[in-house]
Design a protein around this motif. Structure first.
Motif, PDB file in Angstrom:
ATOM      1  N   MET A   1      42.121 -12.069  85.833  1.00  0.00           N
ATOM      2  CA  MET A   1      42.243 -13.465  85.469  1.00  0.00           C
ATOM      3  C   MET A   1      41.676 -13.633  84.069  1.00  0.00           C
ATOM      4  N   GLY A   2      42.352 -14.424  83.292  1.00  0.00           N
ATOM      5  CA  GLY A   2      41.913 -14.651  81.936  1.00  0.00           C
ATOM      6  C   GLY A   2      41.996 -16.117  81.567  1.00  0.00           C
ATOM      7  N   LEU A   3      41.111 -16.527  80.678  1.00  0.00           N
ATOM      8  CA  LEU A   3      41.082 -17.890  80.162  1.00  0.00           C
ATOM      9  C   LEU A   3      41.044 -17.789  78.647  1.00  0.00           C
ATOM     10  N   THR A   4      41.951 -18.506  77.983  1.00  0.00           N
ATOM     11  CA  THR A   4      42.017 -18.433  76.525  1.00  0.00           C
ATOM     12  C   THR A   4      41.833 -19.819  75.918  1.00  0.00           C
ATOM     13  N   ASP A   5      41.615 -19.818  74.618  1.00  0.00           N
ATOM     14  CA  ASP A   5      41.559 -21.086  73.902  1.00  0.00           C
ATOM     15  C   ASP A   5      42.960 -21.444  73.430  1.00  0.00           C
ATOM     16  N   ALA A   6      43.061 -22.429  72.558  1.00  0.00           N
ATOM     17  CA  ALA A   6      44.374 -22.901  72.101  1.00  0.00           C
ATOM     18  C   ALA A   6      45.095 -21.886  71.222  1.00  0.00           C
ATOM     19  N   PHE A   7      44.378 -20.883  70.727  1.00  0.00           N
ATOM     20  CA  PHE A   7      44.987 -19.879  69.866  1.00  0.00           C
ATOM     21  C   PHE A   7      45.301 -18.582  70.594  1.00  0.00           C
TER      22      PHE A   7
ATOM     23  N   ALA B   1      37.194 -16.244  78.565  1.00  0.00           N
ATOM     24  CA  ALA B   1      36.677 -15.788  79.854  1.00  0.00           C
ATOM     25  C   ALA B   1      37.652 -14.779  80.425  1.00  0.00           C
ATOM     26  N   ILE B   2      37.101 -13.743  81.023  1.00  0.00           N
ATOM     27  CA  ILE B   2      37.931 -12.724  81.648  1.00  0.00           C
ATOM     28  C   ILE B   2      37.201 -12.251  82.894  1.00  0.00           C
ATOM     29  N   ASP B   3      37.944 -12.014  83.937  1.00  0.00           N
ATOM     30  CA  ASP B   3      37.338 -11.577  85.185  1.00  0.00           C
ATOM     31  C   ASP B   3      38.312 -10.662  85.900  1.00  0.00           C
ATOM     32  N   ALA B   4      37.798  -9.683  86.584  1.00  0.00           N
ATOM     33  CA  ALA B   4      38.636  -8.749  87.329  1.00  0.00           C
ATOM     34  C   ALA B   4      38.111  -8.648  88.753  1.00  0.00           C
ATOM     35  N   THR B   5      39.025  -8.539  89.678  1.00  0.00           N
ATOM     36  CA  THR B   5      38.681  -8.383  91.085  1.00  0.00           C
ATOM     37  C   THR B   5      39.806  -7.624  91.759  1.00  0.00           C
ATOM     38  N   SER B   6      39.706  -7.425  93.045  1.00  0.00           N
ATOM     39  CA  SER B   6      40.776  -6.717  93.740  1.00  0.00           C
ATOM     40  C   SER B   6      42.030  -7.580  93.758  1.00  0.00           C
ATOM     41  N   ALA B   7      43.137  -6.985  94.101  1.00  0.00           N
ATOM     42  CA  ALA B   7      44.418  -7.692  94.051  1.00  0.00           C
ATOM     43  C   ALA B   7      44.682  -8.512  95.306  1.00  0.00           C
ATOM     44  N   GLN B   8      43.819  -8.488  96.294  1.00  0.00           N
ATOM     45  CA  GLN B   8      44.107  -9.132  97.558  1.00  0.00           C
ATOM     46  C   GLN B   8      43.818 -10.623  97.624  1.00  0.00           C
ATOM     47  N   PRO B   9      42.727 -11.150  97.038  1.00  0.00           N
ATOM     48  CA  PRO B   9      42.506 -12.596  97.146  1.00  0.00           C
ATOM     49  C   PRO B   9      43.524 -13.391  96.327  1.00  0.00           C
ATOM     50  N   HIS B  10      43.835 -14.575  96.814  1.00  0.00           N
ATOM     51  CA  HIS B  10      44.785 -15.442  96.111  1.00  0.00           C
ATOM     52  C   HIS B  10      44.146 -15.978  94.843  1.00  0.00           C
TER      53      HIS B  10
ATOM     54  N   VAL C   1      39.689 -18.977  90.553  1.00  0.00           N
ATOM     55  CA  VAL C   1      39.619 -19.829  89.363  1.00  0.00           C
ATOM     56  C   VAL C   1      38.176 -20.160  89.011  1.00  0.00           C
ATOM     57  N   GLU C   2      37.403 -20.579  89.966  1.00  0.00           N
ATOM     58  CA  GLU C   2      36.023 -20.975  89.678  1.00  0.00           C
ATOM     59  C   GLU C   2      35.174 -19.783  89.246  1.00  0.00           C
ATOM     60  N   GLN C   3      35.447 -18.632  89.814  1.00  0.00           N
ATOM     61  CA  GLN C   3      34.740 -17.416  89.413  1.00  0.00           C
ATOM     62  C   GLN C   3      35.047 -17.076  87.965  1.00  0.00           C
ATOM     63  N   THR C   4      36.282 -17.274  87.547  1.00  0.00           N
ATOM     64  CA  THR C   4      36.655 -17.009  86.158  1.00  0.00           C
ATOM     65  C   THR C   4      36.035 -18.039  85.223  1.00  0.00           C
TER      66      THR C   4
END
Length: 134
Positions: free
Chosen positions: A1-7, A12-21, A26-29
């Protein structure tokens, strides 16, 4: 999961297993954001269409989640004005395309999640440094 600015630069970047939806991540990221304040508006794809998530983000963090409705939604809650910002979602995809330039992330040589997350964060640092110095 990644979060970017307008550019399209990573904030923010976060990695986890592929199983959770994605809705549950979102809140973890957002917690992984290294800025003082989380952005007021967050754009996501159809997977983020959840009334519970909208309420939690609005009440607890003051974040307005912009996501198009899923096809199976019974009661629409958006009128489309906020979805105009959804056109800028390509900037998030650009961040992931920049990260694909690093072969170690594409192939995922790292077995452990902590090591893989560290390599992603290192890639994000390189992207930020290129923007600042270049």
């Amino acid at each position: 999961m990644g979060l970017t600015d307008a550019f399209g630069l990573p904030i923010a970047i976060d990695a986890t297993s592929a199983q959770p939806h994605e809705v549950t991540l979102v809140e973890q990221t957002l917690d992984a954001c290294f800025l003082e304040h989380v952005p007021d508006k967050v754009i996501g794809d159809r997977a983020y269409d959840s009334d519970k998530l909208d309420q939690r983000l609005a009440e607890e963090r003051g974040v307005d989640l912009i996501a198009p409705h899923k096809d199976n939604r019974k009661k629409p809650t958006q009128d489309g004005r906020g979805l105009r910002r959804y056109k800028k979602r390509w900037k998030v995809e650009r961040l992931f395309a920049w990260l694909q330039n690093y072969r170690r992330l594409v192939v995922r040589y790292e077995y452990h999640l902590k090591n893989f997350l560290a390599m992603i964060q290192l890639g994000c640092v390189v992207i930020l440094l290129r923007r600042v110095l270049g």
